[in-house]
Design a protein around this motif. Sequence first.
Motif, PDB file in Angstrom:
ATOM      1  N   ASP A  66      59.382  16.463 -15.931  1.00 44.63           N
ATOM      2  CA  ASP A  66      58.602  17.661 -16.267  1.00 44.63           C
ATOM      3  C   ASP A  66      58.679  18.711 -15.162  1.00 44.63           C
ATOM      4  O   ASP A  66      57.662  19.161 -14.616  1.00 44.63           O
ATOM      5  CB  ASP A  66      57.141  17.308 -16.561  1.00 44.63           C
ATOM      6  N   PHE A  67      59.904  19.119 -14.818  1.00 38.94           N
ATOM      7  CA  PHE A  67      60.152  20.052 -13.715  1.00 38.94           C
ATOM      8  C   PHE A  67      59.308  21.311 -13.811  1.00 38.94           C
ATOM      9  O   PHE A  67      58.811  21.809 -12.806  1.00 38.94           O
ATOM     10  CB  PHE A  67      61.639  20.412 -13.680  1.00 38.94           C
ATOM     11  N   GLN A  68      59.111  21.865 -15.006  1.00 41.21           N
ATOM     12  CA  GLN A  68      58.338  23.100 -15.145  1.00 41.21           C
ATOM     13  C   GLN A  68      56.869  22.916 -14.726  1.00 41.21           C
ATOM     14  O   GLN A  68      56.189  23.872 -14.423  1.00 41.21           O
ATOM     15  CB  GLN A  68      58.426  23.645 -16.568  1.00 41.21           C
ATOM     16  N   TYR A  69      56.392  21.678 -14.668  1.00 41.21           N
ATOM     17  CA  TYR A  69      55.015  21.400 -14.252  1.00 41.21           C
ATOM     18  C   TYR A  69      54.927  20.922 -12.800  1.00 41.21           C
ATOM     19  O   TYR A  69      53.840  20.688 -12.289  1.00 41.21           O
ATOM     20  CB  TYR A  69      54.375  20.363 -15.176  1.00 41.21           C
ATOM     21  N   ALA A  70      56.058  20.797 -12.139  1.00 40.72           N
ATOM     22  CA  ALA A  70      56.099  20.321 -10.753  1.00 40.72           C
ATOM     23  C   ALA A  70      55.735  21.439  -9.783  1.00 40.72           C
ATOM     24  O   ALA A  70      55.834  22.622 -10.114  1.00 40.72           O
ATOM     25  CB  ALA A  70      57.497  19.791 -10.437  1.00 40.72           C
ATOM     26  N   TYR A  71      55.341  21.061  -8.589  1.00 39.67           N
ATOM     27  CA  TYR A  71      55.056  22.011  -7.511  1.00 39.67           C
ATOM     28  C   TYR A  71      56.226  21.993  -6.536  1.00 39.67           C
ATOM     29  O   TYR A  71      56.503  20.983  -5.910  1.00 39.67           O
ATOM     30  CB  TYR A  71      53.765  21.643  -6.783  1.00 39.67           C
ATOM     31  N   ILE A  72      56.910  23.130  -6.428  1.00 41.49           N
ATOM     32  CA  ILE A  72      58.025  23.287  -5.502  1.00 41.49           C
ATOM     33  C   ILE A  72      57.571  24.230  -4.394  1.00 41.49           C
ATOM     34  O   ILE A  72      57.028  25.300  -4.658  1.00 41.49           O
ATOM     35  CB  ILE A  72      59.277  23.858  -6.203  1.00 41.49           C
ATOM     36  N   HIS A  73      57.775  23.829  -3.158  1.00 39.40           N
ATOM     37  CA  HIS A  73      57.300  24.567  -1.989  1.00 39.40           C
ATOM     38  C   HIS A  73      58.490  25.151  -1.231  1.00 39.40           C
ATOM     39  O   HIS A  73      59.538  24.515  -1.127  1.00 39.40           O
ATOM     40  CB  HIS A  73      56.527  23.623  -1.054  1.00 39.40           C
ATOM     41  N   TRP A  74      58.329  26.351  -0.691  1.00 41.17           N
ATOM     42  CA  TRP A  74      59.334  26.967   0.164  1.00 41.17           C
ATOM     43  C   TRP A  74      58.758  27.122   1.566  1.00 41.17           C
ATOM     44  O   TRP A  74      57.631  27.596   1.733  1.00 41.17           O
ATOM     45  CB  TRP A  74      59.762  28.338  -0.372  1.00 41.17           C
ATOM     46  N   TYR A  75      59.543  26.697   2.553  1.00 46.14           N
ATOM     47  CA  TYR A  75      59.157  26.749   3.956  1.00 46.14           C
ATOM     48  C   TYR A  75      60.132  27.619   4.738  1.00 46.14           C
ATOM     49  O   TYR A  75      61.295  27.743   4.369  1.00 46.14           O
ATOM     50  CB  TYR A  75      59.191  25.342   4.578  1.00 46.14           C
ATOM     51  N   ARG A  76      59.636  28.180   5.820  1.00 48.21           N
ATOM     52  CA  ARG A  76      60.465  28.929   6.761  1.00 48.21           C
ATOM     53  C   ARG A  76      60.299  28.305   8.136  1.00 48.21           C
ATOM     54  O   ARG A  76      59.174  27.997   8.558  1.00 48.21           O
ATOM     55  CB  ARG A  76      60.027  30.384   6.813  1.00 48.21           C
ATOM     56  N   HIS A  77      61.411  28.091   8.817  1.00 51.90           N
ATOM     57  CA  HIS A  77      61.365  27.526  10.161  1.00 51.90           C
ATOM     58  C   HIS A  77      62.058  28.467  11.130  1.00 51.90           C
ATOM     59  O   HIS A  77      63.193  28.879  10.905  1.00 51.90           O
ATOM     60  CB  HIS A  77      62.035  26.152  10.198  1.00 51.90           C
TER      61      HIS A  77
END
Length: 118
Positions: free
Chosen positions: A48-59
């Motif tokens: 259920d990818f559309q319901y997943a939480y994807i996070h973007w990080y900057r380092h």
Amino acid sequence: MLLLPLLALAAAWSYGQAQVLLKQRGVSVTRGNKTTVSMYCIAKGIPDFQYAYIHWYRHVPSKAPERILYIGPSAVSYDDNSYRNNSSSKKGTNVCTFIINDINSNDVGSYYCAYWHF
């Protein structure tokens, strides 16, 4: 010339019976009057990818990684308001994009995506 190094992150772990793998494709840079950078995170094994939480990080070197936003089932939430003029979205069943518009020296860093189940 402004360079944005992209940390290619591949992570695999067990989640129930499935294994999750995140891969990042190279950066796409569009130049015109303003420079735009597009980044892609390809997920495998997330049900259920559309319901997943994807996070973007900057380092940034010598600093801890900082989450700048996450994409949930229905909206994007920003931890760093300076990224609100950019866009991030999910496409299809396994691709997440992050686009930085009007790139400048404050955007230099390594960007990577992450996933975990709440």
